[in-house]
Design an enzyme around this catalytic site. Structure first.
Site, short mmCIF file in Angstrom:
data_model
loop_
_atom_site.label_atom_id
_atom_site.label_comp_id
_atom_site.label_asym_id
_atom_site.label_seq_id
_atom_site.Cartn_x
_atom_site.Cartn_y
_atom_site.Cartn_z
N GLY A 215 -5.75 2.96 -1.41
CA GLY A 215 -6.66 2.04 -2.07
C GLY A 215 -7.54 1.44 -0.89
N SER A 216 -7.90 0.12 -1.24
CA SER A 216 -8.49 -0.69 -0.58
C SER A 216 -8.22 -1.09 1.10
CB SER A 216 -9.02 -1.82 -1.22
OG SER A 216 -9.72 -1.58 -2.32
#
Length: 484
Positions: A215-216
């Site tokens: 993810g981020s």
């Protein structure tokens, strides 16, 4: 009469030579084949005749041996087995060895030639020395804090000392007690079947053997690539990224978890985790540049050992432009182990230079003489020093006034990055909550710890940045323990 005596003596000499030749054939030439023959029980009996050497955390052994008085005499025991299982692995009379029990088996079992008083001693005498000790880099306080923080939820924590690569904590949850499968009884077999069949996979080492979409948190890698490639020269300047951002070659709009991401700067995108900005930057860097940057952090490395084998983290070598955009924000086929993401944070904390991670400080003889020490060595330079300095500032801002405020500590410099990783068919699964961070004590010359936390069964609403809510408090507690 004398002639017959001579003939008898000659025959006896021939027989004696034949016996010696046969002994050499059996004990030297065919020794390995006979030892490996499944019908030969002697090597197995010899293996468990003496106590196994210990694995040590701090100054205390976390393993032991139980004298059963049976044919396979000594059985492995574990202190705080579930806590240290991701470090020790298991040593089972039925199922073999894993992790440190496997990687350092020669030392622990006493067969390592370096334990012998003279070269070739073990080969000549066919004997075993007392099992040696394996002293780990793990800090008990950090291990215990991480384990309590996960509280039985599916997830993992990895913590590294950035300047050296020493692994300070390696936790996987839920865990299991390796002592329950050490012996060879029916109860051991039943326990094994139960553990293997469990839906929660307690024997899976999620810290180094399981990969997740990061993810981020992967945006730190993308930011490093953009800064090093000079795609971004001023991290505070607008990036001219539209919102909504349509993935190249498609009609798919990429959403943002927060507002005000249109034309946002790189610094704002890291602070508030703008998907659109980071996806566009990944596309501008291009696949070769992104591959090179990810590789410098450790992605796609199939040879990483700590000394236990680590599952390779993945950044695809071939993909379309829209897939590259998604990969640049830690989605599509991009996956990483928690150890890998701790390495990402450690590289930023250490000025761009990534130290090779290791779990064994040294091995010793049973009475404490050092056999082998693990030297500090560089993995590679993950980014330019100036890029690392810029990323440090942006990660600090993410903690002080962005998505990672729950990791903040008074008087301590903390840099972090949240992540919420979508997964499952149509992204239907509960998002994985990620947080990577590093911490530096006041007046300390360098950061003391870099940490990565992933929580599989996060409790946050899908629309929220769950890494800040579920994973950041665990990371904060681990960093506090490291700074004490």
């Amino acid at each position: 009469m004398t002639r017959y005596i001579r003939r008898a003596a000659a025959l006896s000499l021939v027989l004696l030579v034949a016996l010696l030749v046969n002994a050499v054939r059996v004990q030297v030439i065919e020794a390995d084949a006979l030892n490996e023959n499944p019908a030969n029980r002697r090597p197995v009996i010899a293996r468990y005749e003496a106590p196994r050497g210990d694995i040590v955390v701090g100054s205390k052994p976390v393993t032991g041996s139980l004298d059963t008085r049976q044919q396979l005499r000594h059985e492995r025991t574990y202190r705080n087995g579930p806590l240290y299982a991701p470090v020790t692995g298991y040593a089972s009379q039925l199922y073999g060895t894993t992790l440190l029990e496997h990687a350092e088996d020669a030392v622990l079992s006493g067969t390592d030639p370096l334990l012998a008083p003279l070269p070739l001693w073990n080969d000549l005498t066919r004997s075993r020395r007392p099992g040696g000790r394996v002293v780990t880099t793990v800090k008990a306080a950090l291990q215990e804090t991480a384990y309590r923080g996960l509280a039985g939820r599916r997830g993992a924590v990895a913590a590294i000392e950035p300047s050296t690569g020493r692994i300070l904590a390696l936790v996987s949850s839920p865990s299991y007690d390796p002592g329950l499968i050490s012996g060879n009884s029916a109860a051991v077999t039943d326990t094994w079947k139960r553990l293997i069949a469990s839906k929660t996979q307690p024997m899976l080492n999620r810290a180094i053997r399981q990969t997740y979409p990061p993810g981020s948190t992967f945006k730190i890698v993308t930011a490093a690539a953009a800064l090093d490639a000079r795609v971004v020269t001023d991290p505070d300047a607008p990036t001219h990224t539209p919102d909504p951002y349509v993935l190249p070659g498609t009609r798919t709009r990429l959403p943002n978890p927060v507002g005000d991401c249109e034309d946002a700067s790189l610094a704002y995108a890291i602070q508030w985790s703008c998907n659109t900005v980071m996806a566009d930057l990944g596309v501008k860097v291009g696949l070769p540049g992104m591959l090179d940057a990810a590789g410098r952090f450790g992605f796609n490395d199939k040879a990483l050992r700590i000394p236990s084998g680590v599952a390779p983290s993945n950044f695809d070598r071939r993909m379309s432009v829209d897939q590259l955009a998604l990969s640049s924000i830690g989605q599509f086929d991009t996956t990483a182990t928690p150890l890998q993401m701790a390495m990402v944070a450690a590289a930023v904390a250490n000025g761009g230079e990534l130290a090779y991670p290791y779990l064994v400080e040294r091995t010793t003889t049973w009475d404490g003489d050092t056999v082998r020490e693990t030297p500090r060595r560089s993995y590679q330079r993950a980014m330019n020093p100036g890029t690392a300095l810029t990323l440090r500032r942006m990660m600090i801002e993410a903690v002080e006034k962005g998505t990672g405020t729950r990791a903040a500590m008074k008087g301590v410099v903390v840099g972090g990055k949240t992540g919420t990783a979508q997964h499952g068919v149509g992204n239907a699964g509960v998002p994985y909550a990620w947080f990577i961070a590093w911490a530096q004590a006041p007046r300390a010359p360098r950061p003391a710890v870099a940490v990565a936390v992933v929580v599989e069964d996060a409790e946050a609403n899908r629309a929220e940045i769950s890494g800040g809510g579920d994973a950041a408090p665990i990371a904060r507690a681990v960093m506090q323990a490291a700074l004490r």
